[in-house]
Design a protein around this motif. Structure first.
Motif, mmCIF file in Angstrom:
data_model
loop_
_atom_site.group_PDB
_atom_site.id
_atom_site.type_symbol
_atom_site.label_atom_id
_atom_site.label_comp_id
_atom_site.label_asym_id
_atom_site.label_seq_id
_atom_site.Cartn_x
_atom_site.Cartn_y
_atom_site.Cartn_z
ATOM 1 N N VAL A 1 5.520 -17.566 -40.077
ATOM 2 C CA VAL A 1 6.125 -18.111 -41.296
ATOM 3 C C VAL A 1 5.230 -19.205 -41.872
ATOM 4 O O VAL A 1 4.899 -20.175 -41.181
ATOM 5 N N VAL B 1 14.099 -17.800 -42.510
ATOM 6 C CA VAL B 1 13.661 -17.694 -41.114
ATOM 7 C C VAL B 1 14.745 -17.031 -40.264
ATOM 8 O O VAL B 1 14.477 -16.074 -39.526
ATOM 9 N N MET C 1 7.999 -16.690 -32.644
ATOM 10 C CA MET C 1 7.862 -17.140 -34.033
ATOM 11 C C MET C 1 6.955 -18.366 -34.089
ATOM 12 O O MET C 1 7.048 -19.252 -33.241
ATOM 13 N N VAL D 1 5.701 -21.208 -37.056
ATOM 14 C CA VAL D 1 5.872 -21.726 -38.416
ATOM 15 C C VAL D 1 4.671 -22.601 -38.764
ATOM 16 O O VAL D 1 4.299 -23.494 -37.994
ATOM 17 N N ILE E 1 15.244 -25.500 -41.027
ATOM 18 C CA ILE E 1 15.107 -24.509 -39.943
ATOM 19 C C ILE E 1 15.813 -25.024 -38.689
ATOM 20 O O ILE E 1 16.557 -24.298 -38.017
#
Length: 197
Positions: free
Chosen positions: A7, A73, A87, A89, A118
């Motif tokens: 992300v 997300v 994941m 970011v 988030i």
């Protein structure tokens, strides 16, 4: 097949292009370019799908605007059934000099609205790559600084760390967080020392 979510945080729209707050977008744009994939306009974000040595990678640029990044997300983690540990970011960070970076496995949001949202929705146990944007502004001018555009000199300083970020993302997918932190965080410090000379 192992699936990963990468992300990049930023704000959609032409007026935000090349701003410091969109450094996350700039990194994932470079990643998509290097992997030869393009973004499609999907729910909550622009999404590109790629493969890195047989591992499926979803690259996400939320279109929710920064302060609601968590919605995108959470949706894509759930939709593709991706474990939170897979994941990463990418985010801009005022407390790190321009051209420097830090990879971390968890932690506070550091006052960053995107990370804050988030964290509200999924907690703080996820990896984040903090890209330094520096803090060369007067008191009260933080918003103007963050939403200000990079100039050509800034880009010269920033580009090597964007290139390094692409390698960090590939390593995160292939080797995992700890090995990647051990291998790359030392380069962040080096970048800082080089800039100060």
């Amino acid at each position: 097949m192992d699936k990963y979510l990468i992300v990049g945080l930023g704000n959609p729209g032409r007026e935000y292009e090349m701003t410091r707050h969109n450094t996350g977008f700039m990194v994932v744009d470079e990643l998509a370019n290097k992997l030869g994939v393009t973004f499609e306009d999907k729910r909550y974000g622009f999404v590109a799908e790629a493969s890195i040595k047989g591992r499926k990678v979803f690259i996400l640029k939320p279109t929710t605007y920064m302060n609601l990044s968590g919605n995108a997300v959470r949706y894509w983690l759930q939709k593709e059934n991706i474990e939170q540990s897979r994941m990463l970011v990418i985010v801009d960070d005022l407390s790190i000099p321009l051209g420097d970076f830090r990879l971390k496995g968890n932690g506070s949001n550091g006052g960053h609205n995107g990370l804050g949202n988030i964290q509200q929705l999924i907690g703080q146990q996820y990896a984040r790559l903090r890209m330094g944007i520096g803090a060369d502004f007067q008191q009260g001018q933080q918003v103007d600084w963050v939403l200000g555009k990079y100039d050509d000199e800034d880009i010269k300083t920033l580009q090597p760390s964007i290139d390094m970020a692409v390698e960090i993302i590939k390593s995160f997918v292939l080797a995992g967080l700890n090995i990647t932190m051990n291998q790359f965080n030392k380069f962040g410090k080096k970048a800082k020392q080089t800039n100060q000379k």
